[in-house]
Design an enzyme around this catalytic site. Structure first.
Site, mmCIF file in Angstrom:
data_model
loop_
_atom_site.group_PDB
_atom_site.id
_atom_site.type_symbol
_atom_site.label_atom_id
_atom_site.label_comp_id
_atom_site.label_asym_id
_atom_site.label_seq_id
_atom_site.Cartn_x
_atom_site.Cartn_y
_atom_site.Cartn_z
ATOM 1 N N LEU A 136 0.861 -1.181 0.000
ATOM 2 C CA LEU A 136 0.000 0.000 0.000
ATOM 3 C C LEU A 136 0.896 1.229 0.000
ATOM 4 O O LEU A 136 1.938 1.249 0.672
ATOM 5 C CB LEU A 136 -0.918 0.016 1.227
ATOM 6 C CG LEU A 136 -1.934 -1.114 1.352
ATOM 7 C CD1 LEU A 136 -2.694 -0.991 2.673
ATOM 8 C CD2 LEU A 136 -2.913 -1.118 0.184
ATOM 9 N N ASP A 137 0.499 2.264 -0.743
ATOM 10 C CA ASP A 137 1.245 3.510 -0.730
ATOM 11 C C ASP A 137 1.289 4.076 0.685
ATOM 12 O O ASP A 137 0.435 3.766 1.526
ATOM 13 C CB ASP A 137 0.606 4.530 -1.678
ATOM 14 C CG ASP A 137 0.737 4.117 -3.145
ATOM 15 O OD1 ASP A 137 1.677 3.361 -3.469
ATOM 16 O OD2 ASP A 137 -0.107 4.540 -3.955
ATOM 17 N N GLN A 138 2.250 4.947 0.931
ATOM 18 C CA GLN A 138 2.494 5.440 2.286
ATOM 19 C C GLN A 138 1.255 6.059 2.923
ATOM 20 O O GLN A 138 0.988 5.851 4.109
ATOM 21 C CB GLN A 138 3.640 6.459 2.265
ATOM 22 C CG GLN A 138 4.055 6.937 3.645
ATOM 23 C CD GLN A 138 5.380 7.680 3.633
ATOM 24 O OE1 GLN A 138 6.145 7.582 2.684
ATOM 25 N NE2 GLN A 138 5.668 8.432 4.675
ATOM 26 N N THR A 140 -1.897 5.464 2.082
ATOM 27 C CA THR A 140 -3.061 4.591 1.987
ATOM 28 C C THR A 140 -3.178 3.755 3.250
ATOM 29 O O THR A 140 -2.175 3.256 3.777
ATOM 30 C CB THR A 140 -2.947 3.661 0.762
ATOM 31 O OG1 THR A 140 -2.796 4.454 -0.410
ATOM 32 C CG2 THR A 140 -4.185 2.785 0.608
#
Length: 295
Positions: A136-138, A140
Site C-alpha cells: 500500500l502507498d504510504q 493509503t
C-alpha cells in the site's frame, strides 16, 4: 530450522497423482523438484514418488528447509509493535490494518519505522518473517497481507498471479461520478516525472479497475474499487485520467487540494494455503475515523 506442514485429504477427495496435488497447491516446479530429490514429501508417513496416486483420507506431510528459498530470512530490523493492529492471524498468514503515513517496507538497509519493521517486532525473534505479499502507498490505509514463514510465500504469490486474491478499496474522489463501471486503459511510466505513472505511458501494461458508486457529497463521490491487476498507482492513475482524482492525492490531484489521501484497502479475500477445497477467507479493515472528514 525447518517448516513442516501436514494435510489430511478429505474423504471426498478425488484421487490424483501426488505431483498434481502439489501443483494444485500452487508450488513452483523448482520446489516440487527439491521435495522429490530430497524425499521431503511423505504420504501416510512414507516417501511416495510423484507419480503415485493419493486418495481421500491420506495424510500428506511436507518439510521445507531454508535452502529451498532465495531469501528465507528477511533482513528487517524490529521496531516497536505498538502501531500493529491485527485483523487476522493464522499459523501462516497475517493481515494488519496499516496506518496512514507509514511506509509499507524499508527501502534502505537498516531503515526503521516502516510497517514491516513494526510487524517484525510484533512477531518476535522466534519467527522468520514477516514476508510481505501486498503493498500500500504510504498514505493509503487498510488491509495488508503478509506471511509468517517462507514456505507459503510462493503459494500465495501464485494465488495473486492467478487473480485469486481480491482487493476492494474505498475512496473519496473529486466530482460527481455515477453508476458502476470499469477502467481499462493501460498504465506506464510518466516520461517527465519518475515518481509518477500515466495512462498509455512508457512501457504501458494492461490495467483493469472496477468501480461502484456508494455515496455522494457536494463535489465528491464515495466509491468502491476492485483491482483486477496490480500496476503501480493503478487506482490513482485511472481515477485521475477519468477526471475524478482521489481526494488528497498529492501526485495526481489538483494543487489546491490540501486534504490527506482518502484511499483505504477495505477488504481482502484470499485462499488458504494447502487447502484442498476452495476455502477462502475475507478480512475487512475498519475505516479510519476521519475518512469522510474533508473540506
Amino acid at each position: 530450522m525447518h517448516w513442516t506442514y501436514t494435510q489430511q485429504l478429505p474423504a471426498t477427495y478425488i484421487a490424483t497423482p501426488l505431483r498434481q496435488q502439489l501443483i494444485d497447491w500452487r508450488f513452483p516446479s523448482h520446489l516440487i523438484h527439491d521435495l522429490r530429490i530430497h524425499q521431503r514429501v511423505l504420504v501416510n508417513g512414507a516417501y511416495r514418488s510423484m507419480n503415485q496416486i493419493v486418495y481421500g483420507g491420506d495424510t500428506v506431510q511436507l518439510t521445507f528447509l531454508p535452502t529451498d528459498f532465495k531469501e528465507p530470512f528477511p533482513n528487517v530490523d524490529p521496531d516497536s509493535a505498538a502501531t500493529v493492529a491485527v485483523l487476522y492471524e493464522s499459523a501462516d498468514l497475517l493481515v494488519i490494518n496499516k496506518t496512514r503515513g507509514s511506509k509499507t517496507h524499508p527501502n534502505q538497509p537498516g531503515e526503521r519505522g516502516t510497517t514491516l519493521n513494526h510487524v517484525a517486532a510484533y512477531l518476535g525473534p522466534n519467527q522468520p518473517g514477516p514476508y510481505i505479499l501486498s503493498r500500500l502507498d504510504q498514505e493509503t490505509t487498510g488491509a495488508l497481507l503478509m506471511t509468517k514463514t517462507p514456505a507459503v510465500v510462493p503459494i500465495m504469490i501464485r494465488h495473486i498471479a492467478d487473480k485469486q486474491v481480491q482487493r476492494i478499496y474505498l475512496a473519496w474522489v473529486h466530482g460527481h461520478l455515477t453508476g458502476d463501471g470499469i477502467f481499462t486503459d493501460p498504465i506506464g511510466r510518466d516520461p517527465l516525472d519518475k515518481r509518477k505513472r500515466q495512462v498509455n505511458g512508457d512501457h504501458a501494461q494492461p490495467a483493469v479497475t472496477h468501480y461502484h458508486v456508494c455515496d455522494h457529497r457536494e463535489q465528491a463521490t464515495l466509491i468502491q474499487l476492485r483491482l483486477e491487476t496490480g500496476r503501480t498507482h493503478q487506482l490513482r492513475v485511472h481515477l485521475a485520467a477519468a477526471g475524478h482524482p482521489l481526494i488528497g492525492d498529492p501526485l495526481y490531484g489538483p494543487a489546491t487540494d490540501t486534504n490527506r489521501l482518502r484511499l483505504h484497502c477495505w477488504q481482502l479475500t484470499f485462499p488458504q494455503p494447502f487447502a484442498v477445497n476452495d476455502i477462502r477467507t475475507t478480512v475487512t479493515a475498519p475505516v479510519p475515523d476521519d475518512f469522510d472528514q474533508f473540506s
